[in-house]
Each structure stands twice: as C-alpha cells, then as structure tokens.
Write an enzyme that holds these catalytic residues in place. Sequence first.
Site, PDB file in Angstrom:
ATOM      1  N   ARG A  87     137.745  75.931  29.406  1.00 16.22           N
ATOM      2  CA  ARG A  87     136.995  77.141  29.795  1.00 16.22           C
ATOM      3  C   ARG A  87     136.763  78.000  28.559  1.00 16.22           C
ATOM      4  O   ARG A  87     135.683  78.536  28.345  1.00 16.22           O
ATOM      5  CB  ARG A  87     137.764  77.928  30.882  1.00 16.22           C
ATOM      6  CG  ARG A  87     137.864  77.179  32.218  1.00 16.22           C
ATOM      7  CD  ARG A  87     138.329  78.078  33.338  1.00 16.22           C
ATOM      8  NE  ARG A  87     139.737  78.440  33.295  1.00 16.22           N
ATOM      9  CZ  ARG A  87     140.731  77.745  33.838  1.00 16.22           C
ATOM     10  NH1 ARG A  87     140.462  76.602  34.479  1.00 16.22           N
ATOM     11  NH2 ARG A  87     141.980  78.160  33.772  1.00 16.22           N
ATOM     12  N   LYS A 146     122.949  96.601  38.711  1.00 10.74           N
ATOM     13  CA  LYS A 146     122.699  95.146  38.647  1.00 10.74           C
ATOM     14  C   LYS A 146     122.283  94.658  40.029  1.00 10.74           C
ATOM     15  O   LYS A 146     123.122  94.263  40.840  1.00 10.74           O
ATOM     16  CB  LYS A 146     123.973  94.435  38.164  1.00 10.74           C
ATOM     17  CG  LYS A 146     123.866  92.908  38.157  1.00 10.74           C
ATOM     18  CD  LYS A 146     124.971  92.260  37.340  1.00 10.74           C
ATOM     19  CE  LYS A 146     124.938  90.753  37.496  1.00 10.74           C
ATOM     20  NZ  LYS A 146     125.798  90.044  36.564  1.00 10.74           N
TER      21      LYS A 146
END
Length: 335
Positions: A44, A217
């Site tokens: 990751r 957003k």
Amino acid sequence: MSELNNIAIRILENGKGILAADESTGTMTKRLDAVKVPSTPENRLLFRETLFSASGMTECIGGVILYDETIKQVSSKKNTIPELITKMGSAPGIKVDTGAKTLAGSADEKITEGLDGLRERLKEYYKLGAKFTKWRGVYSISKNYPSRLSIHANAHALARYSALVQECKMVPIVEPEVLMDGEHSAKECYEKTSEVIKKCFEELIIHKVDLKGIILKPNMILAGNKSKEQISNDEVAKLTLKCLKNSVPSEVPGVAFLSGGQSEIEATENLDLINKYNDTNFIMSFSYGRALQQSALKFWSQNIQNIEGTQKIFNHRAKMNTLAAQGKWSKDLEI
Ligand code: 5MM
C-alpha cells in the site's frame, strides 16, 4: 485573508486539485485484490509513495488526502509521508471520519461516525503535518431516500466535524456524496443533491463554521448508473453548475468534485465543461480517487517496481485534470 482561506485557495489555485488517496484498508484491499497485488502495508505504501513522489504532484496536486495508516508511514527515503508531500509542493490532508454505519431509525441508510475523541485525534494529525481534513457523508437515492433523517443527521455530523477542524486550524473538506448507484434520473439527482447541500450549509452556519475556510466536495449531477435516461456531458455540467449556484453560499472559496465511479475520461470531460461554463466565483476543481489512480494502479500491478512508468501515467491524468480545472482540456490531448 484568513489563514484557513489561504490554505483552501493554495490547495485549489491555478488548476490544482486534490488526490484522494484516503482509501481505508478495507477499500484499498479491494482495489489491490482486483489487480492481484497482495494488500500488505508495504505494498500500500509503495503504490502511494510512487504517486506522491511523481513530478506531476508539484504542478497539479495541491493536496493529498491520506488515511491514518499512511500519514504515519515513512518513505523509502526516510521522510515521513507528510514531509514527502510537502517537499513536492503539496499539502497533506487526512480523512478523519471512521466510516459510514447503519443509521438507527432508517436501517437502509448510513450515518458517518467519528465525532467521539475527534478533538484529540485532530491535534495528533495537526502535529503530524496535516493542513486539511476530510469527512464523507453518504446518501443513496431511491423512492424514499435519502430520508429527512439521513439528510439531517449527516449534515449535523459534517457541521460538528467542521467546527472542530477549524478550531484546530485546519481546513475541513465537507463531502456530502449522493451516490450514482440506482435507476434515478438526473432530475432526481439534482433535486436530492440540492436538498442535501442546502441542509449541510444550514448546519454549518448554525455551528459557526467559517465558510471561507472550507472546501466543498460534492458529486456532479448525473443520472443513476442503472437509469435508461442518461444525459449528455453538456447537461451534466450545466445541471451541476445550476445546483451549486442555488445551494452554495458565495463565501465558499472552492469546490472539489469527487469522481464517484465515473471513468477517468468522463470525470475529466465533465470537469472541463463545468469550467468552460463556470460563471460563478467558485474555483471548480477535482478531488478524485479512482479517476486519478485507476490506470496507474493497473499499470503498476504488472510490475510493482516500475516506478517511472507508473508515474508517467499518473502525471498524465493529473495534468489532464489540471487542464480541465481551467476549462482548457480537449479530447485530443489524451493518449
Ligand atoms: C478514496 O476513497 C474514499 C473512500 O474511502 P473508504 O470508503 O475506504 O472510506 C472516498 O471518500 C473518496 O475520497 C471520494 O469518494 C472520492 O473518491 P472517488 O473515487 O469517488 O473520486
């Protein structure tokens, strides 16, 4: 200009946008499973570090939203991840909600949690270098949803979160996401999104949040992904602008759209048209997760040591969205 307003504008100015790399471990594992890469903390980190150290960061990415695991990781060059992002000329941010859980009283809907202990967690993230934060409320559209309860409860949580974040000198990203899943029309998406956003601002004002120091957003106005009545990109842009003009107070400096499951090109094209038609004072930019990372992730998964090749793909997507955030994109720039 207040310091918070300054931070918000720096993140979004000159066509810059936000890289939403805040997938929780569960979501990141799904993304990595899909390309057959084992989801380990090392992998990751490797994928994310590859993106964060790409040259496109400096010109195109004003902020990166991190997940708790990533903000505490150290890069291969021994910088903390917030240090690496800052070195690249961008601002580190952090997702601070703890996820969407079943809403008591409306079991098919979700309420986002994470307010308990938030003030203390914010102090810790601030010390780690975070300049802004994110909290996502999620709503679905169907015959009876989103309910008044979910609209109210999520707006209240978004406002309490925002007030705490500003108290800690960071910019809150307020993300009310009306999902595109379903058979609903664009008109329904327009109506529900307007109601959701208006309620959010009602609560933000009650909680005395400085609207000059937030970034909104939202989703774009789209027909549901199972709807037979799809609309053109032109209509998406016009409806999205109309919705925001009617529901967002003029003090808000900027809007950074989520991509929400649109393809990379679709998300870029819609953002570009929004900016070509933009007759508001809001900066209209992007805060994309999948629409910035998909191709790069696919390429990277073929050979996770091919840093340069992966960065080239990411740089291109970032550049295309930076052009779109200025209304300067065209299809022939795509490779
Ligand atoms: C990056 O994905 C975020 C969701 O993470 P979890 O579901 O793991 O909590 C998500 O909030 C994201 O920031 C926004 O939805 C924007 O991402 P997209 O892919 O919709 O542009």
